[in-house]
Design an enzyme around this catalytic site. Structure first.
Site, PDB file in Angstrom:
ATOM      1  N   LYS A 237      11.851   6.679  -0.744  1.00 42.61           N
ATOM      2  CA  LYS A 237      11.099   8.247  -0.379  1.00 42.61           C
ATOM      3  C   LYS A 237      12.329   8.773   0.734  1.00 42.61           C
ATOM      4  O   LYS A 237      12.436  10.112   0.402  1.00 42.61           O
ATOM      5  CB  LYS A 237      10.019   7.991   0.465  1.00 42.61           C
ATOM      6  CG  LYS A 237       8.580   7.582  -0.172  1.00 42.61           C
ATOM      7  CD  LYS A 237       7.475   7.299   0.856  1.00 42.61           C
ATOM      8  CE  LYS A 237       6.139   6.714  -0.149  1.00 42.61           C
ATOM      9  NZ  LYS A 237       5.191   6.504   0.830  1.00 42.61           N
TER      10      LYS A 237
ATOM     11  N   CYS B  54       0.293  -5.826  -3.722  1.00 43.77           N
ATOM     12  CA  CYS B  54       0.030  -4.544  -4.040  1.00 43.77           C
ATOM     13  C   CYS B  54       0.847  -3.821  -4.991  1.00 43.77           C
ATOM     14  O   CYS B  54       1.570  -4.157  -5.513  1.00 43.77           O
ATOM     15  CB  CYS B  54      -0.166  -3.832  -2.543  1.00 43.77           C
ATOM     16  SG  CYS B  54       1.260  -3.486  -1.778  1.00 43.77           S
TER      17      CYS B  54
ATOM     18  N   ASN C 115       0.508   2.977  10.298  1.00 44.48           N
ATOM     19  CA  ASN C 115      -0.145   1.646  10.836  1.00 44.48           C
ATOM     20  C   ASN C 115       0.063   1.268  12.397  1.00 44.48           C
ATOM     21  O   ASN C 115       0.853   2.020  12.825  1.00 44.48           O
ATOM     22  CB  ASN C 115       0.372   0.358  10.013  1.00 44.48           C
ATOM     23  CG  ASN C 115       1.886   0.326  10.333  1.00 44.48           C
ATOM     24  OD1 ASN C 115       2.377  -0.252  11.241  1.00 44.48           O
ATOM     25  ND2 ASN C 115       2.619   0.691   9.504  1.00 44.48           N
TER      26      ASN C 115
ATOM     27  N   ARG D 143      -0.900  13.813  -1.740  1.00 44.78           N
ATOM     28  CA  ARG D 143      -0.684  14.136  -0.301  1.00 44.78           C
ATOM     29  C   ARG D 143       0.753  14.139  -0.056  1.00 44.78           C
ATOM     30  O   ARG D 143       0.761  14.926   1.028  1.00 44.78           O
ATOM     31  CB  ARG D 143      -1.402  13.428   0.374  1.00 44.78           C
ATOM     32  CG  ARG D 143      -0.965  11.910   0.534  1.00 44.78           C
ATOM     33  CD  ARG D 143      -2.179  11.055   1.367  1.00 44.78           C
ATOM     34  NE  ARG D 143      -1.561   9.717   1.527  1.00 44.78           N
ATOM     35  CZ  ARG D 143      -1.508   8.724   0.465  1.00 44.78           C
ATOM     36  NH1 ARG D 143      -1.952   8.972  -0.679  1.00 44.78           N
ATOM     37  NH2 ARG D 143      -1.001   7.447   0.682  1.00 44.78           N
TER      38      ARG D 143
ATOM     39  N   CYS E 245      -5.762   4.096   4.242  1.00 44.70           N
ATOM     40  CA  CYS E 245      -6.272   5.278   3.614  1.00 44.70           C
ATOM     41  C   CYS E 245      -6.377   4.782   2.134  1.00 44.70           C
ATOM     42  O   CYS E 245      -7.228   5.457   1.419  1.00 44.70           O
ATOM     43  CB  CYS E 245      -5.052   6.272   3.752  1.00 44.70           C
ATOM     44  SG  CYS E 245      -5.194   7.261   5.160  1.00 44.70           S
TER      45      CYS E 245
ATOM     46  N   LEU F  34       1.135  10.773  -4.557  1.00 40.15           N
ATOM     47  CA  LEU F  34       1.445  12.360  -4.974  1.00 40.15           C
ATOM     48  C   LEU F  34       0.525  13.308  -4.420  1.00 40.15           C
ATOM     49  O   LEU F  34       0.735  14.444  -4.661  1.00 40.15           O
ATOM     50  CB  LEU F  34       1.456  12.357  -6.263  1.00 40.15           C
ATOM     51  CG  LEU F  34       2.952  11.408  -6.956  1.00 40.15           C
ATOM     52  CD1 LEU F  34       3.029  11.775  -8.507  1.00 40.15           C
ATOM     53  CD2 LEU F  34       4.097  11.670  -6.166  1.00 40.15           C
TER      54      LEU F  34
END
Length: 355
Positions: A82, A316, A127, A69, A188, A67
Site C-alpha cells: 500500500k 487470513c 487497531n 473504501r 471492520c 477496494l
C-alpha cells in the site's frame, strides 16, 4: 499570483488564510500512519492542499476486500504494498510536494525515530495497539496526533497532545480510553464498515491537520467528534482542557511471530503444526486451504484448543488480522505456540504459482 500558488488559489482566497497560511502548509511535515480506509482520503487531501513533506507509513498489501473504501487502489494493485502504491499516486497528483515512503511495520522499536522528522502525526490505524503506541510516542516527543477511527456506521475524530497557552498539554487518547481490551471489539472485517464513512472521517482528519498547521479555526483538541453515517448527525464530547495521564515510556508491545509459507508447508507434511483460519464464514466459503476455522472475534471462546500445546499457524487474507490475533493470544498466554502465516493467503498462492 505566482504560478506555483495558482493551484492553491481557492484556499488562499479564504478569509484569514492567504499566502502566509499556504506557506505554512508548504513548510509542514506530516506523517500519516496507515494507508487504509482513513489514510487514503486523508493523504489525498493533504497532498492536494500542498503539504510540503507527506510521509506514509504502512506495511500492509492491497487486498480485494480493501477496494470498497480504500480509494487510492485498484484491482490491479492486489498484493502490492500500500505504501508504495500510495506514494506513486500522490506524487503524480502533486509534483510540488515530497512524498516519503515508510514501508515498515511501526513498532515500539522504531516509532520514535520515525516520527522525529515530522511535525504532526495522523493516526489512520485500525487497531488499539497502534493507537496507543502513536499516542504515547506523540506525548513523549511533544508532537500532536490527529486521531480517527470508524466501525460500521460510526466514526470518531479528535486531536491529541496540543500545547495550551499556559504551557500545559491537552488530553490524549489515554484520557479518553485509558485501556481497552481489544478482544472485545470486533474488527471492520468482521463487523463491517460503510465505505463512505472512511472518506468522511479521513477528510475530517485532513481538515484538522490543515487547521493546526495554518492556525485557523477551532481544533478538536480536548474533544472527540462522533459522526453517525446513518442519521447524518454528529455530536462533540468534551474531555477537558488538560491531560490527566502521566506517560513516561512507550507501551510494551508483543510482536507477532510469523512463519513463512515454506515453513508451514514443511510442518504440514511432517504433521508438526495445524492451520487455523480466523477469517469470516463468507471468506472461508470462497477460499478454503484447510485447517480449523474460528473467526477472530470468537477466539476467546476456544482458549483451551488454542493453548493446548500444539503449534497453531493462524491465517487470513493478508496476514494483518492473524498478526494482531497472535499478539492478542500471546498477551494472554505468553507460552502459547501460535504463529501468523507471513503474508497470509496472498503469499500462500504466490508460492503455489512459483511452484
Amino acid at each position: 499570483m505566482n504560478d506555483d500558488l495558482l493551484r492553491y488559489s481557492c484556499q488562499i482566497a479564504l478569509p484569514g488564510f492567504g499566502e502566509a497560511a499556504q506557506q505554512l502548509l508548504t513548510e509542514a511535515k506530516v506523517l500519516v500512519v496507515g494507508a487504509g480506509g482513513l489514510g487514503c482520503p486523508a493523504l489525498q487531501y493533504l497532498a492536494a492542499a500542498g503539504i510540503g513533506t507527506l510521509g506514509i507509513a504502512d506495511y500492509d498489501i492491497v487486498s480485494i476486500s480493501n477496494l470498497h473504501r480504500q480509494i487510492l487502489f485498484s484491482p490491479a494493485d492486489k498484493d502490492f504494498k500500500k505504501a508504495m502504491i500510495a506514494t506513486k499516486r500522490l506524487q503524480r497528483q502533486n509534483l510540488d510536494i515530497k512524498v516519503v515512503t515508510h514501508d515498515i511495520r511501526v513498532t515500539a522499536a522504531n516509532v520514535m525515530e520515525l516520527i522525529s522528522a515530522y511535525d504532526i502525526i495522523v493516526d489512520c490505524t485500525d487497531n488499539f495497539e497502534a493507537r496507543y503506541l502513536l499516542n504515547d510516542a506523540g506525548v513523549l516527543s511533544g508532537k500532536p496526533v490527529v486521531y480517527g477511527a470508524m466501525y460500521q456506521f460510526e466514526g470518531q475524530v479528535g486531536v491529541w497532545n496540543t500545547k495550551n497557552k499556559n504551557g500545559t498539554l491537552s488530553p490524549n487518547y489515554r484520557d479518553l480510553f485509558n485501556d481497552v481490551d481489544a478482544t472485545q471489539v470486533p474488527s471492520c472485517s468482521v463487523g463491517g464498515v460503510i465505505p463512505t464513512l472512511a472518506g468522511i472521517i479521513g477528510c475530517m482528519q485532513a481538515n484538522e491537520v490543515i487547521k493546526y498547521i495554518t492556525k485557523t479555526g477551532d481544533l478538536l483538541n480536548g474533544k472527540v467528534l462522533i459522526f453517525d453515517a446513518q442519521s447524518m448527525q454528529s455530536r462533540i464530547i468534551k474531555i477537558g482542557s488538560v491531560t490527566k495521564t502521566n506517560i513516561t515510556a512507550l507501551p510494551k508491545m508483543v510482536e507477532a511471530i510469523t512463519m513463512s509459507v515454506d515453513e508451514v508447508k514443511k510442518g504440514l507434511e511432517e504433521n508438526t503444526l495445524e492451520l487455523l483460519d480466523i477469517r469470516t464464514d463468507r471468506e472461508r466459503d470462497e477460499i478454503d486451504i484447510g485447517g480449523e476455522h474460528i473467526e477472530v472475534d470468537e477466539l476467546e471462546d476456544h482458549w483451551d484448543y488454542i493453548n493446548n500445546g500444539t503449534i497453531k499457524v493462524l491465517y487470513c487474507s493478508s496476514g494483518k488480522r492473524s498478526d494482531n490475533a497472535v499478539k492478542m493470544i500471546k498477551q494472554k498466554f505468553p507460552e502459547a505456540k501460535v504463529f501468523s502465516l507471513e503474508g497470509g493467503l496472498g503469499a500462500w498462492f504466490s508460492y503455489l504459482d512459483e511452484d
